[in-house]
Structure formats: C-alpha cells, structure tokens
Design a protein around this motif. Sequence first.
Motif, PDB file in Angstrom:
ATOM      1  N   ARG A  70       0.831  -1.208   0.000  1.00  0.00           N
ATOM      2  CA  ARG A  70       0.000   0.000   0.000  1.00  0.00           C
ATOM      3  C   ARG A  70       0.868   1.263   0.000  1.00  0.00           C
ATOM      4  NH1 ARG A  70      -5.418  -0.490   1.520  1.00  0.00           N
ATOM      5  NH2 ARG A  70      -6.239  -2.272   0.375  1.00  0.00           N
ATOM      6  N   ASN A 118      -7.781  -1.738  -4.945  1.00  0.00           N
ATOM      7  CA  ASN A 118      -8.046  -1.263  -3.589  1.00  0.00           C
ATOM      8  C   ASN A 118      -9.536  -1.303  -3.254  1.00  0.00           C
ATOM      9  OD1 ASN A 118      -5.631   0.047  -1.953  1.00  0.00           O
ATOM     10  ND2 ASN A 118      -5.235   0.419  -4.126  1.00  0.00           N
ATOM     11  N   ASN A 136     -11.030  -3.864  -0.466  1.00  0.00           N
ATOM     12  CA  ASN A 136     -11.749  -3.357   0.708  1.00  0.00           C
ATOM     13  C   ASN A 136     -13.151  -3.946   0.792  1.00  0.00           C
ATOM     14  OD1 ASN A 136      -9.659  -1.780   1.637  1.00  0.00           O
ATOM     15  ND2 ASN A 136     -10.360   0.085   0.601  1.00  0.00           N
ATOM     16  N   GLY A 196      -5.829   2.886   1.885  1.00  0.00           N
ATOM     17  CA  GLY A 196      -6.496   2.457   0.656  1.00  0.00           C
ATOM     18  C   GLY A 196      -7.304   3.548   0.002  1.00  0.00           C
TER      19      GLY A 196
END
Length: 476
Positions: free
Chosen positions: A302, A369, A373, A428
């Motif tokens: 990340r 991302n 998530n 994110g």
Amino acid sequence: MPLSLVQRLSRALTSAVLAVWLLSTALVAWYVDSQIQENFDVELIESAHRQLYPALLEVQLAHPQQASIHEALSDMASTASEAGPQVMGELPGSGHAEALLLQLRNVTGQVLLRTQATPASPFAVPLRQGFYDTDDYRVFSLYDEQYQVWLQLADPLSERRETSQRIVLGLVAVLLVILPVLLWLVSMVARRELGAVEQLQQQITSRSGSNLQPLSVQGMPLELRAVGEGVNQLLGRLGEALNVERSLAANAAHELRTPLAEVRLRLQTAVDQALEQGASVPLHEVRMALQSLQTLSHRTERLLQLSRAEGGDSAHFAWVNLVQLAQEVAQEFWQQAQAQKRLDCITPDACCAVWVWGDIDGLAIVLRNLIENALRHTQGAVVLQVQPAPHAALVVRDSGAGLSAEEIQKIQQRHARMDRQHIGYGLGMSIVKTIADKHGAVLTFTSAPEGFACGLEVALAFIHATNGAKPQQAGP
C-alpha cells in the motif's frame, strides 16, 4: 577568462552601433560630398553666364577702333595667333580675377581671352556644352550663338577635394569624441537593464530543500519572467517529489512500526513457550507470526501504491479501455478462493469499449483497492461494474452494512481508522482519492446504493470519455 553578460552585451552593442555609425558616416559623407559638388557645379554655371557678356565687353574695349564685337573678335583672333591670348583685366562682379579660371575661345578652339590665373593653353576638353573633367580641373563650357564664341570656366579639383576632406575629418572627429561616451552609455544601460538577471540569479541561489518558495518575477522583462515561471514550475514539481519522499518515509514509519513489533512479540512468545514446555514452537503462534508478516507485506504494498499515486506524471497517460481493464482486474481476483463466487463483473457488450484518458496502472490500483476493501469488510457479494459514456464510471458495490456520512468523510483521510472490521489501514481510500484527483475524476460514496437496502457503492466517474473505437487524437 569568461566575460560577464554585461561585458558581452556591451561589446556586442558597441560593435553593432559603431558599425552602423561608420556606415552612416560614410553615407553622410558621400551625400554631403555630392551636394557640395552639385553646389560647385551650380555656382560654376551661374558664374559662366554672368561672365560671358563682361568678357565680350572686355573684347570690345580692348579694340575700340572696331565698330562691332564681331570685328573685335576677328581682330583678336589674328592677334592671338601671333602674340597669344589676351589677358583680361578685372571683370565686373568677379571680386578677385586671379582666382577665376576663364577662357574665351572661338569656334576653332583658339583662346582669345583669358584671366590672369588661367593657363594660356586651351583646356583639354571638347567644345561641347556641359561639364568635363581633366586631371586638374572641372570645366564648364558655354556657347554663345550670336557671337559664335565659347566661354569655358574651370574649378580646380584640388579645392573640391580639400573641401570634402574637411567634411570627412569633421565627421570622424565627432565620432572619436562620441565613441568613449557611447561605450560608457551602453555599459551603463546594459548593467542597469541586466540587473533583473542578477536579481533572478540571487533568488535561485537562495532556494534549497528547505526553501522552495516561488520566485518573484513581478516587474521583470517578459523573457526573464518566462524563465522565472519555468523555474517556479520546476520548484513546484521538486516540492511535490520531496513531499512524496517525506510522506513515504512518514507512512513507512507509521505503518510498519506496529506489524514489526507484533512479529517480534509473537516469535518471542513462541520461543518462551517452547523453552518452558521443552517442546517445539506452538503451531498457533507460528501461524500468527506468519499472519503478521503477511500484514506487513500488505502494508508495504500500500505504501508503494501511495508513493506511485502521489508522484504520478500525466506524461504516462494514454487512452484506457475501462471494459478491458475491469475484466483483467476481475480475473486477478478470481484466482483467489475468497473472490471466486463473491465477485461479479458487469460490463457493456463486448463490442462496446469505453475509453478514458488516464494511466492504466493507476486505474488498476484504484480497482484493486476498492475490490479488496469490499471483499474484506463484507461477507456478501461484490459487484464491479463499468458504466458507458456519457456517464462513464468504474463502480464497486458491496452488500455490507454500509457507512454513515461521517464515516465516509473519515475514510478519505490518510491514517484515519475506525473499527478494523470496517476500515483498513487508513491508506487504501487515500490512494484511491489521490489517483482520482490526478485523473480529474469524481470519487463518490453512496450508502446505501439506490435500489438496495444496505451496502456501500464507490464510483469513479470520468468527465471525458467515449464509446466505440479508440480515439486517434490526444487526450483532453
């Protein structure tokens, strides 16, 4: 030794001005000389007309026994053949006869009358009306039809040359006097006008990693203002690069501290338990250590994504097919067990491509991302959808509990965390928002989506998009 810009400019300007001045002086000298010669010629013509009849009167006075000027001229011709031409006295209006070079000649060319300063031999010019030059004189010939005589009046060329030389010497003298003043004036003007260059140089020299303030270009010439604005753009890009570097270091220190401490603690616990029990390291603790290392790897990824997003360059932009991009990213997730049955990809017809101007790698990071998530924070289905132009967008929708308006605002802030079951590591969404801003796209959150009882929908909408064939022109 290298010369300063003031010295180089002063020399160049002085040389250019001096060359132009010399050329101008030469042209002025030529023009003035031509005017002087013309004035001498006009005066010679006027003098010839003024002296013709006084000369004829002198002939008649010299031979009073003759009844007419014609007879006097005939008598003078016979006399001149034996004793030479007669020397005339002072003519009326001549002022100084010795300076006047005059010859009165008959049609045969014989000199009948001359002034004191005039040679006895005829001027070596033809008996034709107009001007003729010899080695020493410029002669004007005037013919009188009534008495059939030629009056020739001559100017010494030496006198004309002396007059021209005096004029040229005067112009050169003025040039020599003015030249030092010109050098000083050009140097002073160049130094004053180039003071802005020195000011700009001092401003650039004073900039450093801790001082990246824009240069002040107010009041500078257009060329220096353009240079200053270019330097300001460079300073801006340098500032962004330094911010990315500093941000990456800060994020790394912030994000890696806890996972590393957790790995150390887990492994130390496993070792302690092994020592106490006299057995091998407990399997549970080892698994927890591996999970912490996986977390560390994920966070490092990340951080790299964040660094790339913040340092993105529009020079890498090209036309991107959102349909193809969505299908490729979905294929990556379908290789994972947790996403095989939960992720669904909805795109327009295969023949309908949706083109946007952007960075394909950056947009792939956005999709990864958002999908990651959604899969992590919900146990239900996740939908990846591509909407065609004119409302082109990448949409990721989950069926979880959703978020409140306050939570939606908070997840877009870097390092903002809530319940770990709902919020990731605080990077994110920050990465997604950064990449969206780079593309000029609009990032929206909807909870719950229209037509659904719950869930969260994240849409990345593009202002400039087109359907069908790939555009040939450059992006907007």
